[in-house]
Scaffold this active site. Structure first.
Site, PDB file in Angstrom:
ATOM      1  N   LYS A 116      -6.894  -7.708  -8.396  1.00 56.37           N
ATOM      2  CA  LYS A 116      -6.446  -6.329  -8.146  1.00 56.37           C
ATOM      3  C   LYS A 116      -5.805  -5.678  -9.371  1.00 56.37           C
ATOM      4  O   LYS A 116      -5.843  -4.450  -9.509  1.00 56.37           O
ATOM      5  CB  LYS A 116      -5.487  -6.283  -6.946  1.00 56.37           C
ATOM      6  CG  LYS A 116      -6.081  -6.885  -5.654  1.00 56.37           C
ATOM      7  CD  LYS A 116      -7.343  -6.183  -5.209  1.00 56.37           C
ATOM      8  CE  LYS A 116      -8.080  -6.967  -4.131  1.00 56.37           C
ATOM      9  NZ  LYS A 116      -9.358  -6.363  -3.734  1.00 56.37           N
ATOM     10  N   LYS A 158       2.805  -6.585  -5.866  1.00 56.45           N
ATOM     11  CA  LYS A 158       1.585  -6.982  -5.160  1.00 56.45           C
ATOM     12  C   LYS A 158       0.930  -8.189  -5.818  1.00 56.45           C
ATOM     13  O   LYS A 158       0.932  -8.304  -7.042  1.00 56.45           O
ATOM     14  CB  LYS A 158       0.560  -5.825  -5.162  1.00 56.45           C
ATOM     15  CG  LYS A 158       0.998  -4.583  -4.408  1.00 56.45           C
ATOM     16  CD  LYS A 158      -0.121  -3.538  -4.434  1.00 56.45           C
ATOM     17  CE  LYS A 158       0.259  -2.315  -3.605  1.00 56.45           C
ATOM     18  NZ  LYS A 158      -0.841  -1.326  -3.575  1.00 56.45           N
ATOM     19  N   ILE A 203       4.514   4.451  -3.069  1.00 53.24           N
ATOM     20  CA  ILE A 203       4.189   5.789  -2.560  1.00 53.24           C
ATOM     21  C   ILE A 203       4.690   5.850  -1.117  1.00 53.24           C
ATOM     22  O   ILE A 203       4.233   5.085  -0.266  1.00 53.24           O
ATOM     23  CB  ILE A 203       2.653   6.057  -2.599  1.00 53.24           C
ATOM     24  CG1 ILE A 203       2.069   5.738  -3.991  1.00 53.24           C
ATOM     25  CG2 ILE A 203       2.339   7.496  -2.180  1.00 53.24           C
ATOM     26  CD1 ILE A 203       2.542   6.627  -5.118  1.00 53.24           C
ATOM     27  N   LYS A 237      -6.450  -2.394  10.796  1.00 53.29           N
ATOM     28  CA  LYS A 237      -6.837  -1.057  11.220  1.00 53.29           C
ATOM     29  C   LYS A 237      -7.078  -1.035  12.718  1.00 53.29           C
ATOM     30  O   LYS A 237      -7.611  -1.993  13.274  1.00 53.29           O
ATOM     31  CB  LYS A 237      -8.098  -0.611  10.466  1.00 53.29           C
ATOM     32  CG  LYS A 237      -7.827  -0.428   8.969  1.00 53.29           C
ATOM     33  CD  LYS A 237      -9.082  -0.307   8.157  1.00 53.29           C
ATOM     34  CE  LYS A 237      -8.725  -0.266   6.662  1.00 53.29           C
ATOM     35  NZ  LYS A 237      -9.889  -0.495   5.804  1.00 53.29           N
ATOM     36  N   GLU A 288      -7.522  -0.121  -4.467  1.00 53.38           N
ATOM     37  CA  GLU A 288      -8.378  -1.315  -4.464  1.00 53.38           C
ATOM     38  C   GLU A 288      -9.822  -0.902  -4.256  1.00 53.38           C
ATOM     39  O   GLU A 288     -10.095   0.189  -3.782  1.00 53.38           O
ATOM     40  CB  GLU A 288      -8.033  -2.241  -3.278  1.00 53.38           C
ATOM     41  CG  GLU A 288      -6.682  -2.899  -3.336  1.00 53.38           C
ATOM     42  CD  GLU A 288      -6.351  -3.655  -2.063  1.00 53.38           C
ATOM     43  OE1 GLU A 288      -7.271  -3.978  -1.285  1.00 53.38           O
ATOM     44  OE2 GLU A 288      -5.156  -3.917  -1.860  1.00 53.38           O
ATOM     45  N   ARG A 292     -17.797  -5.035  -0.206  1.00 55.35           N
ATOM     46  CA  ARG A 292     -18.569  -5.509   0.955  1.00 55.35           C
ATOM     47  C   ARG A 292     -18.835  -4.328   1.878  1.00 55.35           C
ATOM     48  O   ARG A 292     -18.279  -3.246   1.685  1.00 55.35           O
ATOM     49  CB  ARG A 292     -17.722  -6.530   1.728  1.00 55.35           C
ATOM     50  CG  ARG A 292     -16.421  -5.892   2.221  1.00 55.35           C
ATOM     51  CD  ARG A 292     -15.646  -6.723   3.209  1.00 55.35           C
ATOM     52  NE  ARG A 292     -14.566  -5.969   3.815  1.00 55.35           N
ATOM     53  CZ  ARG A 292     -13.368  -5.764   3.284  1.00 55.35           C
ATOM     54  NH1 ARG A 292     -13.057  -6.267   2.109  1.00 55.35           N
ATOM     55  NH2 ARG A 292     -12.468  -5.038   3.913  1.00 55.35           N
TER      56      ARG A 292
HETATM   57  C1  MV4 Z   1       0.893   0.646  -1.366  1.00 49.44           C
HETATM   58  C2  MV4 Z   1       1.750   1.403  -0.533  1.00 49.44           C
HETATM   59  C3  MV4 Z   1       2.622   2.262  -1.136  1.00 49.44           C
HETATM   60  N1  MV4 Z   1       2.667   2.355  -2.479  1.00 49.44           N
HETATM   61  N2  MV4 Z   1       0.966   0.771  -2.691  1.00 49.44           N
HETATM   62  C4  MV4 Z   1      -1.091  -2.041   2.024  1.00 49.44           C
HETATM   63  C5  MV4 Z   1      -2.432  -2.696   2.062  1.00 49.44           C
HETATM   64  C6  MV4 Z   1      -2.951  -2.634   0.686  1.00 49.44           C
HETATM   65  N3  MV4 Z   1      -4.354  -2.356   0.707  1.00 49.44           N
HETATM   66  C7  MV4 Z   1      -2.167  -1.578   0.013  1.00 49.44           C
HETATM   67  N4  MV4 Z   1      -1.057  -1.264   0.858  1.00 49.44           N
HETATM   68  C8  MV4 Z   1      -0.108  -0.382   0.457  1.00 49.44           C
HETATM   69  N5  MV4 Z   1      -0.019  -0.196  -0.865  1.00 49.44           N
HETATM   70  C9  MV4 Z   1       1.843   1.607  -3.227  1.00 49.44           C
HETATM   71  N6  MV4 Z   1       1.914   1.709  -4.551  1.00 49.44           N
HETATM   72  C10 MV4 Z   1       1.641   1.245   0.844  1.00 49.44           C
HETATM   73  C11 MV4 Z   1       0.714   0.345   1.349  1.00 49.44           C
HETATM   74  C12 MV4 Z   1       0.692   0.247   2.778  1.00 49.44           C
HETATM   75  C13 MV4 Z   1      -0.423   0.636   3.506  1.00 49.44           C
HETATM   76  C14 MV4 Z   1      -1.571   1.091   2.897  1.00 49.44           C
HETATM   77  C15 MV4 Z   1      -2.661   1.488   3.618  1.00 49.44           C
HETATM   78  C16 MV4 Z   1      -2.601   1.425   4.994  1.00 49.44           C
HETATM   79  C17 MV4 Z   1      -1.484   0.968   5.645  1.00 49.44           C
HETATM   80  C18 MV4 Z   1      -0.392   0.553   4.925  1.00 49.44           C
HETATM   81  C19 MV4 Z   1       0.744   0.107   5.575  1.00 49.44           C
HETATM   82  C20 MV4 Z   1       1.818  -0.271   4.843  1.00 49.44           C
HETATM   83  C21 MV4 Z   1       1.795  -0.222   3.461  1.00 49.44           C
END
Ligand code: MV4
Length: 459
Positions: A116, A158, A203, A237, A288, A292
């Site tokens: 990532k 992360k 964020i 989801k 990301e 797939r």
């Molecule tokens: C974040 C974020 C806030 N700021 N990155 C969670 C899953 C992963 N794919 C990325 N995620 C997040 N990354 C930054 N810089 C908040 C989340 C996140 C989130 C993202 C998408 C859907 C649901 C979520 C639930 C909690 C946190």
């Protein structure tokens, strides 16, 4: 086109792939574990090979057994579906070495985007907006602290090998940072055998908006618009939709261009998804890329009229994309609810067992992608998702009304399901307004009495 292919998966996606192949005139070979002998994918494929005991590490995750099955059946290609080996670069590489076409991107693209931190750097280098953060992985705690202070709190740590929310830690201030940094790294080491982590600005209250892309073997890339996947519970989801109620035509064009650039940056081939976070001011940031086909691909199919699985086969067999970006038109609105065998009254605990009665919804504008039937036993060994209900309408309101009535019709007895839970979200005024963020489910659970989504107590 291929003559015969193997499906390295189970459940609804295995069926979805068999159906596409049947229409394309491609022969199918299923693989299955001992727990899946009675599965529909075994019955509906042209041939089936048992690859081991119930547990995934001994069956669906065993690359060498799947390759062996592919060689015995003499297939031209393997479709990995989602989960299991679908994003394992070593598996894609083994397919390549055995001259079996992997229906998906090249192993190098999977490997690059699977890291990532490297994915971030790869797309940032071509001008795709990323979240302000560290340049690559950070190992030294002192250096990490320094970077966090520069970015400004809150920050999120992360796992480089993570994705989908595993191995993430939030730090609100310099005092808590050291602890969270160490915890994230330890967790990542334990979960992925790789403790490398990177840092991003956190964020707050974003939306999760992802773009579907298709790339042919000549490297031409198209985007098929977005899916809003903000309705999640613990990174799972629950409801996805297309288009996003938050989207504007201008933002779609700009984000779509960024998604295409991200795919080009890793020489992407076949179907993929570029994930973004979008803040309240409509600033968007790449987070990301998923290399797939995804669970929620049907909502894109319903609003574009494009069969993504068939496109995957056409692309993999060397056919160029048959349309231009301008020819991709988004029409109407589609919503998907994931139906899981779980009990919302017991903190969503899995509820495997025999389905004693089954009556799925239907009618105009309803699609149900599922592998289950009355008398089927949901095994305890795999993901609890047993069906996807997809509603389509001329607009969001129509799609919501249709989803509401179809979830009301859906009869499943013998196991608990999240159908009442999904239905109460669909009817929630905040959901209907379309102004939600990734915190929606959390907030919904706080303000909604449990009794509104408790499944019937007697099965
Ligand atoms: C974040 C974020 C806030 N700021 N990155 C969670 C899953 C992963 N794919 C990325 N995620 C997040 N990354 C930054 N810089 C908040 C989340 C996140 C989130 C993202 C998408 C859907 C649901 C979520 C639930 C909690 C946190």
């Amino acid at each position: 086109m291929f003559k015969k292919i193997l499906i390295a998966n189970r459940g609804e996606i295995a069926l979805r792939i068999i159906r596409a192949c049947r229409e394309l005139g491609v022969e199918t070979i299923a693989v299955y574990s001992e727990a899946d002998e009675q599965s529909l994918h075994v019955q509906l494929a042209d041939g089936a090979i048992c690859i081991g005991p119930a547990s995934s590490p001994e069956s669906y995750l065993r690359a060498e057994r799947i390759i062996a099955a592919a060689e015995i059946a003499d297939v031209d290609a393997i479709h990995p579906g989602y989960g299991f080996l679908s994003e394992d670069p070593a598996f894609a590489e083994q397919c390549e070495e055995c001259r079996i076409k992997f229906i998906g991107p090249r192993s190098e693209s999977i490997r690059r985007m699977g890291d990532k931190a490297t994915a971030r750097e790869t797309v940032r280098a071509v001008g795709v907006p990323t979240v302000p953060g560290s340049k690559g992985a950070v190992a030294d705690p002192q250096e990490a602290s320094h970077i966090a202070e520069q970015i400004g709190f809150p920050v999120i740590v992360k796992a480089v090998a993570g994705g989908g929310g595993r191995g993430m830690r939030l730090a609100h201030n310099p005092m808590s940072f050291q602890k969270e940094f160490a915890a994230a790294s330890a967790e990542a080491e334990k979960a992925f055998g790789n403790g490398a982590v990177y840092i991003e600005k956190f964020i707050e209250e974003p939306r999760h908006i992802e773009f579907q892309i298709l790339a042919d073997e000549e490297g031409r890339v198209l985007h098929l618009g977005e899916r809003d996947c903000s309705i999640q519970r613990r990174h799972q989801k629950v409801i996805e939709e297309s288009p996003s109620p938050f989207m504007t035509p201008e933002l779609r064009e700009e984000m779509g261009r960024a998604a295409v650039k991200a795919a080009e940056a890793c020489q992407y081939r076949n179907a993929g998804t570029v994930e973004f976070l979008v803040d309240r001011h409509r600033n968007f940031y790449f987070i990301e890329m998923n290399t797939r086909i995804q669970v929620e691909h049907p909502v894109t199919e319903e609003v574009t009229g494009i069969d993504l699985i068939k496109e995957q086969f056409r692309i993999a067999s060397g056919e160029p994309l048959g349309l231009t970006q301008e020819e991709v038109q988004i029409k109407g609105h589609a919503i998907e609810c994931r139906v899981c065998a779980e009990n919302p009254s017991m903190n969503f605990a899995p509820s495997p067992g025999e389905i004693s009665l089954y009556f799925p919804p239907g009618g105009h504008g309803i699609r149900v992608d599922s592998h289950v039937y009355g008398g089927y036993t949901v095994p305890k060994f795999y993901d609890s998702m047993i069906a996807k209900v997809i509603s389509v309408g001329c607009d969001r309101e129509a799609a919501i009304a249709r989803m509401n009535r179809s979830l009301r019709e859906y009869l499943i007895r013998g196991v608990f399901t999240n159908i009442p839970f999904a239905r109460s979200i669909i009817n929630d005024p905040e959901f209907v307004r379309g102004r939600f963020t990734t915190r929606f489910v959390e907030e919904f659970l706080q303000r909604t009495p449990k009794s509104l989504f408790e499944p019937p107590t007697h099965l």
